[in-house]
Design a protein around this motif. Structure first.
Motif, PDB file in Angstrom:
ATOM      1  N   GLN A  99      53.331  -9.045  22.640  1.00 47.61           N
ATOM      2  CA  GLN A  99      52.452  -8.642  21.543  1.00 47.61           C
ATOM      3  C   GLN A  99      51.018  -8.539  22.027  1.00 47.61           C
ATOM      4  O   GLN A  99      50.663  -9.009  23.123  1.00 47.61           O
ATOM      5  CB  GLN A  99      52.538  -9.663  20.391  1.00 47.61           C
ATOM      6  CG  GLN A  99      53.930  -9.829  19.803  1.00 47.61           C
ATOM      7  CD  GLN A  99      53.964 -10.948  18.767  1.00 47.61           C
ATOM      8  OE1 GLN A  99      53.206 -11.910  18.863  1.00 47.61           O
ATOM      9  NE2 GLN A  99      54.848 -10.811  17.792  1.00 47.61           N
TER      10      GLN A  99
ATOM     11  N   ALA B 151      46.958  -8.990  20.214  1.00 47.64           N
ATOM     12  CA  ALA B 151      46.229  -9.493  19.049  1.00 47.64           C
ATOM     13  C   ALA B 151      45.192  -8.460  18.634  1.00 47.64           C
ATOM     14  O   ALA B 151      44.284  -8.133  19.401  1.00 47.64           O
ATOM     15  CB  ALA B 151      45.557 -10.821  19.372  1.00 47.64           C
TER      16      ALA B 151
ATOM     17  N   TYR C  12      48.947  -9.799  14.872  1.00 47.38           N
ATOM     18  CA  TYR C  12      49.689  -9.629  16.128  1.00 47.38           C
ATOM     19  C   TYR C  12      50.653  -8.450  15.988  1.00 47.38           C
ATOM     20  O   TYR C  12      51.452  -8.405  15.058  1.00 47.38           O
ATOM     21  CB  TYR C  12      50.446 -10.906  16.489  1.00 47.38           C
ATOM     22  CG  TYR C  12      49.539 -11.970  17.066  1.00 47.38           C
ATOM     23  CD1 TYR C  12      49.330 -12.054  18.439  1.00 47.38           C
ATOM     24  CD2 TYR C  12      48.874 -12.867  16.238  1.00 47.38           C
ATOM     25  CE1 TYR C  12      48.479 -13.015  18.967  1.00 47.38           C
ATOM     26  CE2 TYR C  12      48.024 -13.821  16.760  1.00 47.38           C
ATOM     27  CZ  TYR C  12      47.824 -13.904  18.137  1.00 47.38           C
ATOM     28  OH  TYR C  12      46.993 -14.850  18.652  1.00 47.38           O
TER      29      TYR C  12
END
Length: 447
Positions: A389, A391, A401
């Motif tokens: 992922q 942010a 996320y």
């Protein structure tokens, strides 16, 4: 008369009333002016004071939010070079098995020898096969003799038929003449009956000769079929006898030799016994070196960019000064569900036999991507139980996320093949403190 037209002086009450009126008018105007200017101040100053208060509140709130450095993903270049590992394999490689049973008389080629197509590699001593060839040849000669005999019989039967037909014609003519003489009373009826019996006997001889010809024709067909079978058996054993000489099926290099002189060889399954009495699966292994193939597993993200006929540079670590040129000749046209890669095969010329099958090679492709992926620093990635992922910071300054798919890794940067639109603000170095939904203060990097 003057006294009548001169205005009379005002009384004290009138004077006092006028003074009061003038005094009240001045105060009113003063009050009105104060209210007017106060309204103007309220209209101009109060909003500014409100904005100042909001700004001070926002500054106060911002001073309490966590500041994070944000970046924007950038597009990778359309033209790129991709280097992938590959494996060198022979264009044509096969194992050579025995087709004749016997003992190995002699071998003529060893590992590393370059041989041409049809070159003699080994000889097998096979007396059983030799005897089978002799027997098949004898049977063929006998079958051919039977064909000749039946043809001679047929010729004799045809000759007999012709003679029988001639005799039949004479007997018929005699019988017909004697019938005329009987009617004339020149000869007795008994003589005419004798001529008729002779005619019937010749007629039977013709029928017998015709049956003999039919029988001889059938015998010829059977003898000919037997001869064909004997010929096929003889040819089969002759071919098996030719397998006593083991030859190279194509030009190449001998990569394995599993036989020695005197070894007993079994035909059909290729099993051999060497000097240590162990079993081997083949006599020789031969590989063609003039043209080699390089197998490469291309990632799914790049599979659509490859085209048949595309060239690539091939290098081998052990040959740092050589760069070989390969051409894409085919792909598997299917993605391996385990590795998510496309098996691609390149052809490379190797007339000087510099490359060898089994080598590890590096294959460099020049690829033009119609839709290049995004590139972000590797520090922007977060790998946890939710997968890979990044942010992001939303418009309301909260952390979110986003799951992404990673492509090529350039060391300090990585490609993102899916999950981003390019307009996101990414936290350059997310930490465990930046949790989902946390309000932060984004700070753009200074240029």
């Amino acid at each position: 008369m003057d006294s009548q037209h001169r205005p009379s002086p005002d009384s004290e009450e009138q004077k006092t009333s006028k003074k009061q009126k003038r005094g009240i008018g001045g105060i009113g105007w003063a009050v009105l002016g104060t209210v007017f200017f106060g309204s103007l101040l309220a209209i101009g100053i109060l909003p500014r004071l409100g904005q100042k208060s909001e700004l001070q509140a926002a500054v106060k709130e911002a001073s309490t939010l966590t500041s994070v450095n944000v970046i924007t993903p950038r597009r990778a270049t359309g033209a790129t070079k991709v280097e992938l590992p590959g494996s060198v394999v022979a264009q044509n490689q096969t194992t050579i098995y025995a087709r004749s049973t016997g003992y190995l008389r002699r071998w003529y080629a060893d590992i590393g020898d370059r041989v041409r197509a049809g070159q003699l590699l080994a000889e097998i001593d096979s007396p059983d096969t030799d005897q089978q060839v002799l027997q098949a040849k004898a049977e063929l000669v006998q079958a051919q003799a039977n064909v000749s005999q039946t043809r001679a019989n047929l010729a004799k039967s045809i000759s007999d038929l012709k003679q029988a037909r001639a005799n039949l014609l004479i007997a018929r003519q005699s019988w017909e003449r004697w019938q005329v003489l009987v009617k004339q009373g020149a000869v007795p009826q008994q003589d005419a009956d004798t001529k008729y019996a002779t005619y019937q006997a010749n007629l039977a001889s013709v029928e017998a000769a015709q049956n003999t010809i039919n029988s001889d024709s059938a015998n010829i067909n059977a003898a000919q079929a037997n001869a064909y079978a004997s010929q096929a058996n003889f040819q089969r054993n002759t071919v098996l006898q030719s397998y006593k000489k083991v030859t190279a099926p194509f030009a190449g290099v001998i990569t394995a030799r599993n036989v020695n002189t005197g070894v007993l060889i079994s035909a059909g399954n290729g099993n051999t016994s060497n000097t240590s009495n162990t079993s081997n699966s083949s006599l020789y292994t031969i590989a063609a070196y003039d043209n080699l193939k390089v197998n490469v597993s291309v990632p799914q993200s790049l599979s659509q960019s490859l085209q048949t006929g595309q060239t690539a540079q091939i290098t081998v670590r052990e040959l740092p000064q050589r760069v070989f040129t390969g051409k894409v000749v085919r792909t598997s046209n299917a993605i391996d569900p385990t590795t998510r890669t496309l098996l691609t095969q390149l052809e490379v010329h190797n007339s000087d036999a510099t490359l060898r099958p089994g080598m590890y090679a590096n294959v460099r492709f020049a690829i033009n991507r119609a839709n290049p992926p995004f590139v972000v620093p590797d520090s922007a990635l977060v790998v946890n139980a939710g997968g890979t992922q990044v942010a992001t910071v939303t418009k309301d300054h909260t952390v979110h996320y986003q799951k992404v798919a990673v492509g090529r890794d350039y060391g300090t940067e990585v490609e993102i093949t899916s999950g981003l639109t390019g307009n996101e603000s990414l936290i350059a170095t997310p930490t465990v403190d930046e949790t989902e939904g946390l309000r932060v203060q984004p700070v753009a990097p200074t240029k």
